[in-house]
Design a protein around this motif. Structure first.
Motif, PDB file in Angstrom:
ATOM      1  N   ALA A 249     -19.331 -53.190  22.142  1.00  0.00           N
ATOM      2  CA  ALA A 249     -18.315 -54.138  21.685  1.00  0.00           C
ATOM      3  C   ALA A 249     -18.865 -55.024  20.568  1.00  0.00           C
ATOM      4  N   MET A 250     -20.088 -55.519  20.728  1.00  0.00           N
ATOM      5  CA  MET A 250     -20.700 -56.359  19.709  1.00  0.00           C
ATOM      6  C   MET A 250     -20.955 -55.566  18.429  1.00  0.00           C
ATOM      7  N   ALA A 251     -21.450 -54.352  18.568  1.00  0.00           N
ATOM      8  CA  ALA A 251     -21.716 -53.519  17.393  1.00  0.00           C
ATOM      9  C   ALA A 251     -20.425 -53.227  16.628  1.00  0.00           C
ATOM     10  N   ASN A 252     -19.381 -52.843  17.339  1.00  0.00           N
ATOM     11  CA  ASN A 252     -18.119 -52.527  16.673  1.00  0.00           C
ATOM     12  C   ASN A 252     -17.547 -53.748  15.965  1.00  0.00           C
ATOM     13  N   ALA A 253     -17.583 -54.902  16.623  1.00  0.00           N
ATOM     14  CA  ALA A 253     -17.053 -56.120  16.014  1.00  0.00           C
ATOM     15  C   ALA A 253     -17.867 -56.520  14.790  1.00  0.00           C
ATOM     16  N   THR A 254     -19.173 -56.310  14.845  1.00  0.00           N
ATOM     17  CA  THR A 254     -20.040 -56.684  13.725  1.00  0.00           C
ATOM     18  C   THR A 254     -19.779 -55.812  12.505  1.00  0.00           C
ATOM     19  N   LEU A 287     -19.196 -46.217  14.393  1.00  0.00           N
ATOM     20  CA  LEU A 287     -20.076 -46.406  13.252  1.00  0.00           C
ATOM     21  C   LEU A 287     -19.663 -45.492  12.111  1.00  0.00           C
ATOM     22  N   ALA A 288     -19.926 -45.957  10.886  1.00  0.00           N
ATOM     23  CA  ALA A 288     -19.706 -45.103   9.728  1.00  0.00           C
ATOM     24  C   ALA A 288     -20.669 -43.916   9.769  1.00  0.00           C
ATOM     25  N   ALA A 289     -20.282 -42.847   9.119  1.00  0.00           N
ATOM     26  CA  ALA A 289     -21.089 -41.624   9.161  1.00  0.00           C
ATOM     27  C   ALA A 289     -22.501 -41.863   8.630  1.00  0.00           C
ATOM     28  N   GLU A 290     -22.645 -42.790   7.683  1.00  0.00           N
ATOM     29  CA  GLU A 290     -23.963 -43.008   7.082  1.00  0.00           C
ATOM     30  C   GLU A 290     -24.847 -43.950   7.886  1.00  0.00           C
ATOM     31  N   THR A 291     -24.326 -44.565   8.937  1.00  0.00           N
ATOM     32  CA  THR A 291     -25.121 -45.498   9.737  1.00  0.00           C
ATOM     33  C   THR A 291     -25.950 -44.750  10.766  1.00  0.00           C
TER      34      THR A 291
END
Length: 351
Positions: A249-254, A287-291
């Motif tokens: 949840a924190m990662a997605n919000a960030t 996450l974006a594909a490049e992350t």
């Protein structure tokens, strides 16, 4: 993908100096690493515990308690407070030490790269604490709103110096995000619940926005990573996560709040969690594909065997990821460091 690809050194590495860290990491992990930190040696070894001694020299900031609280590396662990009658806006904080350390270690990094010890494409990794980490950890609750913008500006100055002194194509910045997870979890430290000082509501979106603000200070030609953390005092978390749900949840919000892309994300995995329930929330990680995703599932106590067990459970929920420790290698005994690095190499493929 049958095994993780790549490895991340989260920051701290329990070697006595930057050159030893650079040489050993390059030799043991080689093409598995895209970036190498200096190991956070010297007074930075205990993460933010070096900051009270620095901030305590500021006119208008006092140490709490008459007697020093001895801490390793000759540090004083006493907390801080703004002196009575002092307006926080008038405080002039000294340099925090991060830019000076980066300059010193980068000189070693470039020398070893010129000698062929470090691969030409490898970046120099600099880990910085979020401002909230220091404000939350060392100042009383009722003063945090006042000191927060002052310390934030000081961290921004450190980052600006690093960006000015180190070529962008050589640089990777990592933001260490730890007390934020404690606030989300409502964890208790020293008998006090960790909480936001600006709201009584769910603070997750606010916390993510604060981290995103720091991410966006890093120019697009510099890599930027986020290390989500549950603390690592004596190799113990301030609270054990029930599962990876709050991390996700924190990662997605960030990443939603950030204007630029995140180069890598690190999530910790407790040693005992080889059950599907812990990893299931990773299905929702956006996450974006490049992350690059790194799971901190390497532990000194059970080495490659334990890491492979956790990897097998994680793969159905995160088909592509690299490996790391939960929170660097710094708090592990020094004699365990070689084994930890070897485990990274044993369980992960090169890029």
């Amino acid at each position: 993908m049958s095994q993780p690809q790549g490895a991340l050194l989260v920051g701290s590495v329990n070697y006595p100096d930057a050159e030893t860290t650079f040489r050993t990491a390059a030799e043991v992990l080689g093409a598995r690493l895209k970036r190498i930190p200096d190991g956070e040696v010297g007074k930075r070894f205990h993460w933010i515990m070096c900051q009270p001694d620095i901030l305590g020299e500021t006119d208008g900031i006092e140490r709490v308690g008459a007697d020093p609280i001895p801490f390793p590396a000759g540090l004083d662990a006493r907390p801080l407070r703004i002196a009575d009658g002092v307006d926080a806006a008038d405080l002039r904080l000294p340099p925090l030490g991060y830019a000076a350390a980066a300059r010193e270690s980068y000189a070693v990094f470039t020398r070893l790269r010129a000698e062929g010890v470090i691969a030409a494409e490898t970046r120099f990794e600099v880990a910085l604490p979020t401002p909230l980490a220091v404000v939350n950890s060392f100042f009383p609750f009722e003063q945090r709103a006042a000191i927060d913008p002052v310390y934030t500006a000081a961290i921004e100055r450190e980052l600006a110096e690093i960006l000015a002194d180190i070529p962008h194509e050589d640089l990777a910045i990592q933001w260490d995000v730890a007390p934020e997870m404690g606030i989300i979890e409502g964890a208790e430290t020293y008998g006090t619940r960790m909480r936001a000082w600006w709201t009584d509501d769910d603070p997750l979106e606010d916390l993510a926005a604060r981290v995103a603000q720091m991410i966006d200070l890093v120019p697009a030609d510099v890599e930027v990573g986020v290390h989500l953390c549950y603390g690592d005092v004596a190799e113990k978390h301030f609270v054990e996560p029930t599962d990876a749900g709050n991390l996700v949840a924190m990662a997605n919000a960030t990443v939603r709040a950030a204007s630029r892309s995140v180069t890598w994300l690190h999530l910790p995995v407790p040693i005992e969690r080889d059950d599907d329930a812990y990893y299931a929330p990773l299905d929702d990680l956006a996450l974006a594909a490049e992350t690059e995703l790194y799971l901190g599932l390497i532990h000194r106590e059970d080495g490659a065997e334990g890491a492979r067990r956790r990897i097998a459970v994680a793969l159905p929920h995160a088909p592509v990821f690299g490996v790391a420790t939960e929170c660097g290698c710094g708090r592990a005994p020094q004699e365990a460091t070689a084994g930890l690095l070897a485990t990274h190499a044993e369980v992960a493929a090169a890029w």
